[in-house]
Design an enzyme around this catalytic site. Structure first.
Site, PDB file in Angstrom:
ATOM      1  N   ARG A 260       0.832  -1.218   0.000  1.00 45.15           N
ATOM      2  CA  ARG A 260       0.000   0.000   0.000  1.00 45.15           C
ATOM      3  C   ARG A 260       0.856   1.253   0.000  1.00 45.15           C
ATOM      4  O   ARG A 260       0.577   2.211  -0.734  1.00 45.15           O
ATOM      5  CB  ARG A 260      -0.931  -0.033   1.212  1.00 45.15           C
ATOM      6  CG  ARG A 260      -2.060  -1.057   1.016  1.00 45.15           C
ATOM      7  CD  ARG A 260      -2.539  -1.600   2.342  1.00 45.15           C
ATOM      8  NE  ARG A 260      -3.752  -2.392   2.237  1.00 45.15           N
ATOM      9  CZ  ARG A 260      -3.790  -3.716   1.998  1.00 45.15           C
ATOM     10  NH1 ARG A 260      -2.661  -4.384   1.810  1.00 45.15           N
ATOM     11  NH2 ARG A 260      -4.938  -4.367   1.941  1.00 45.15           N
TER      12      ARG A 260
ATOM     13  N   ARG B  32      -6.251 -17.852  -9.624  1.00 37.40           N
ATOM     14  CA  ARG B  32      -7.018 -17.202  -8.550  1.00 37.40           C
ATOM     15  C   ARG B  32      -8.106 -16.278  -9.109  1.00 37.40           C
ATOM     16  O   ARG B  32      -7.922 -15.641 -10.138  1.00 37.40           O
ATOM     17  CB  ARG B  32      -6.056 -16.461  -7.614  1.00 37.40           C
ATOM     18  CG  ARG B  32      -5.102 -17.468  -6.956  1.00 37.40           C
ATOM     19  CD  ARG B  32      -4.162 -16.818  -5.991  1.00 37.40           C
ATOM     20  NE  ARG B  32      -4.857 -16.245  -4.859  1.00 37.40           N
ATOM     21  CZ  ARG B  32      -4.249 -15.498  -3.928  1.00 37.40           C
ATOM     22  NH1 ARG B  32      -2.969 -15.235  -4.029  1.00 37.40           N
ATOM     23  NH2 ARG B  32      -4.948 -15.023  -2.922  1.00 37.40           N
TER      24      ARG B  32
ATOM     25  N   ASP C 271      -4.755 -15.583   7.156  1.00 39.98           N
ATOM     26  CA  ASP C 271      -3.401 -15.967   6.734  1.00 39.98           C
ATOM     27  C   ASP C 271      -2.702 -16.857   7.761  1.00 39.98           C
ATOM     28  O   ASP C 271      -1.699 -17.509   7.445  1.00 39.98           O
ATOM     29  CB  ASP C 271      -2.543 -14.720   6.483  1.00 39.98           C
ATOM     30  CG  ASP C 271      -2.974 -13.986   5.218  1.00 39.98           C
ATOM     31  OD1 ASP C 271      -3.679 -14.585   4.381  1.00 39.98           O
ATOM     32  OD2 ASP C 271      -2.603 -12.811   5.075  1.00 39.98           O
TER      33      ASP C 271
ATOM     34  N   GLN D 162      -8.375  -7.057  -0.046  1.00 40.65           N
ATOM     35  CA  GLN D 162      -7.819  -6.747  -1.366  1.00 40.65           C
ATOM     36  C   GLN D 162      -8.883  -6.128  -2.263  1.00 40.65           C
ATOM     37  O   GLN D 162      -8.614  -5.171  -2.987  1.00 40.65           O
ATOM     38  CB  GLN D 162      -7.251  -8.008  -2.016  1.00 40.65           C
ATOM     39  CG  GLN D 162      -5.991  -8.497  -1.322  1.00 40.65           C
ATOM     40  CD  GLN D 162      -5.448  -9.774  -1.924  1.00 40.65           C
ATOM     41  OE1 GLN D 162      -5.991 -10.297  -2.888  1.00 40.65           O
ATOM     42  NE2 GLN D 162      -4.373 -10.273  -1.342  1.00 40.65           N
TER      43      GLN D 162
HETATM   44  C1  S3P Z   1      -4.363  -9.121   2.072  1.00 42.97           C
HETATM   45  C2  S3P Z   1      -5.668  -9.547   2.266  1.00 42.97           C
HETATM   46  C3  S3P Z   1      -6.000 -10.964   2.417  1.00 42.97           C
HETATM   47  C4  S3P Z   1      -4.786 -11.791   2.788  1.00 42.97           C
HETATM   48  C5  S3P Z   1      -3.600 -11.489   1.925  1.00 42.97           C
HETATM   49  C6  S3P Z   1      -3.218 -10.024   2.043  1.00 42.97           C
HETATM   50  C7  S3P Z   1      -4.140  -7.676   1.899  1.00 42.97           C
HETATM   51  O1  S3P Z   1      -6.521 -11.445   1.190  1.00 42.97           O
HETATM   52  O2  S3P Z   1      -5.097 -13.167   2.710  1.00 42.97           O
HETATM   53  O3  S3P Z   1      -2.476 -12.272   2.310  1.00 42.97           O
HETATM   54  O4  S3P Z   1      -2.972  -7.230   1.958  1.00 42.97           O
HETATM   55  O5  S3P Z   1      -5.125  -6.945   1.713  1.00 42.97           O
HETATM   56  P1  S3P Z   1      -8.067 -11.255   0.765  1.00 42.97           P
HETATM   57  O6  S3P Z   1      -8.342  -9.830   0.614  1.00 42.97           O
HETATM   58  O7  S3P Z   1      -8.191 -11.985  -0.549  1.00 42.97           O
HETATM   59  O8  S3P Z   1      -8.872 -11.909   1.840  1.00 42.97           O
END
Ligand code: S3P
Length: 436
Positions: free
Chosen positions: A35, A130, A322, A176
């Protein structure tokens, strides 16, 4: 160039540990590093980011930004990014390579959707499997012109265009996807709103505020005002709690252990892990907690503990998503075991983590019952010497290295080098703790 390219796919032999002792500082949080880099690249001026993640995923983000015309200097203790403003990126000459990183692809897609040029972003074999429909839908509602293979998978082809603000309710909790929409919202004229079903990590909201965006939260709805002037920042990324999780878990199950990890990110949307471990009976203490750039940071001390077991379901599943692989390992060694539900998302991570966790537990001689949306690992089990496999997934490599520390004999971890996706120093730090 992929950061991991110089690290051959290597196996590791891990013997049982007698004890783990020491003090560690870890490289920066993966989520926060992505970010900060992306926002620095669309800000005005030169940002300096200390303790940037050393993992391959965050290097993929930097290479993509460079391919978009952003100047990046890698100094010994910082990454310096010369921001080009919201409109200053240039069309990439080649397909952008997100490597193994879902965060890079999903979040960058939000920014690319609002540019004045076309781009294409692809990933490795794992990322190519994915789901991306989760970002296609809201981005298209904003007016984005974006195509995916079979309407669902990478690569993504994006024709930059003018975006309009939307109000969007996330069907699955995903930081995400939330972040992708908020970042696209930077380019939309007006207020973009995202509502999430349960809270997910809020690093994007915090970082956007630091860079000067106008962002508000009320309940589970986050709103961003488009077209802000983002200003360069001097930042330091807290140590990665999700990397720390492996050493905390190891310290809890290896006899006679005490591990202190300093300067770790303790954002409440991530630190449910610590509460959950304490609830399992873990002896964990926090020290020196303070706030930096809107993120909580502190030291974590963990000692060998008797673990009771636990249940992860509902909103807690999203908060621990995670860490579930390493918690499964702890579950098998706990008194009552670990039940995980509402975790179908695990099936679309770097690997199907329900399947890869179950497979490795079984190879260790442990029992596990698998459900469509989770698993149950009974407690009071023993691990035998085994040949384990990361299946190319960094968190599976590290979770089962932790399991091997508590096994009756030596284990081999096939393709353990996958750990470098988030934590290239993992095996070295572990050696330090064994010698401590
Ligand atoms: C993350 C969000 C999670 C996490 C990933 C990192 C992020 O994924 O599993 O390792 O940095 O926003 P999802 O948004 O797909 O749940």
């Amino acid at each position: 160039m992929n950061y991991c390219a110089s690290t051959p796919r290597r196996d590791e032999v891990i013997g049982p540990a007698r004890r783990l002792r020491g003090v560690l500082q870890l490289a920066g949080d993966k989520s926060i590093s992505h970010r900060y880099a992306m926002l620095a690249a669309v800000a005005e001026g030169e940002s300096r980011i200390e303790n940037y993640s050393t993992g391959a995923d965050c290097q993929s983000t930097l290479s993509c930004l460079e391919a978009l015309g952003v100047d990046i200097r890698r100094e010994p203790d910082a990454v310096v990014i010369v921001g080009r403003g919201l409109e200053g990126w240039r069309a990439p000459e080649q397909t952008l390579d997100a490597g193994n990183s879902g965060s890079t692809m999903r979040m960058l897609a939000g920014l690319l959707a609002g540019q004045r040029f076309a781009s294409r972003i692809a990933g490795d074999a794992s990322l190519s499997r994915r789901p991306m429909d989760r970002i296609l839908k809201p981005l298209r509602q904003m007016g984005a012109r974006i195509e995916a293979r079979q309407e669902r998978f990478p690569p993504l082809q994006i024709e930059g265009t003018r975006l309009s603000p939307i109000e969007y309710e996330l069907p699955v909790p995903s930081a995400q996807v939330k972040s992708c929409i908020l970042l696209a919202g930077l380019y939309a004229e007006g207020r973009t709103a995202v509502r999430e079903p349960v809270p997910t990590r809020d690093h994007t909201e915090i970082a956007l505020r630091e860079f000067g965006a106008e962002i508000e939260q009320s309940g589970r709805t986050i709103q961003i005002q488009g077209r802000p002037l983002l200003k360069a920042q001097q930042l330091r990324v807290p140590g990665d709690l999700s990397s720390a999780a492996f050493f905390l878990a190891a310290a809890l199950i290896v006899p006679d252990s005490a591990v202190l990890i300093q300067g770790v990110g303790l954002n409440p949307t991530r630190s449910a892990l610590l509460d959950f471990l304490v609830g399992m009976g873990a002896e964990i203490r926090l020290e020196n907690v303070s706030q930096r750039h809107g993120e909580l940071v502190g030291d974590i001390l963990a000692r060998t503990s008797q673990l009771r077991g636990g249940v992860i379901e509902g909103g807690l599943t999203a908060a621990l998503i995670d860490e579930i692989p390493v918690l499964a390992v702890l579950g098998a060694l706990s008194r009552e075991g670990l039940q995980v539900r509402d975790a179908a998302e695990l099936r679309v991570k770097e690997t199907d983590r329900i399947a890869t966790v179950a497979e490795n537990l079984r190879r260790l001689g442990a029992r596990v019952e698998v459900f469509e949306d989770g698993f149950f690992v009974p407690g009071q089990q023993r691990f035998g010497a085994a040949e384990l496999d990361s299946f190319g997934d960094h968190r599976i490599a590290m979770a089962f290295t932790v399991a091997a520390l508590a096994a009756a004999g030596e284990c081999v971890i096939r393709d353990a080098g996958a750990a470098c996706v988030s934590f290239p120093e993992f095996f070295q730090r572990l050696e330090d703790l064994r010698a401590g």
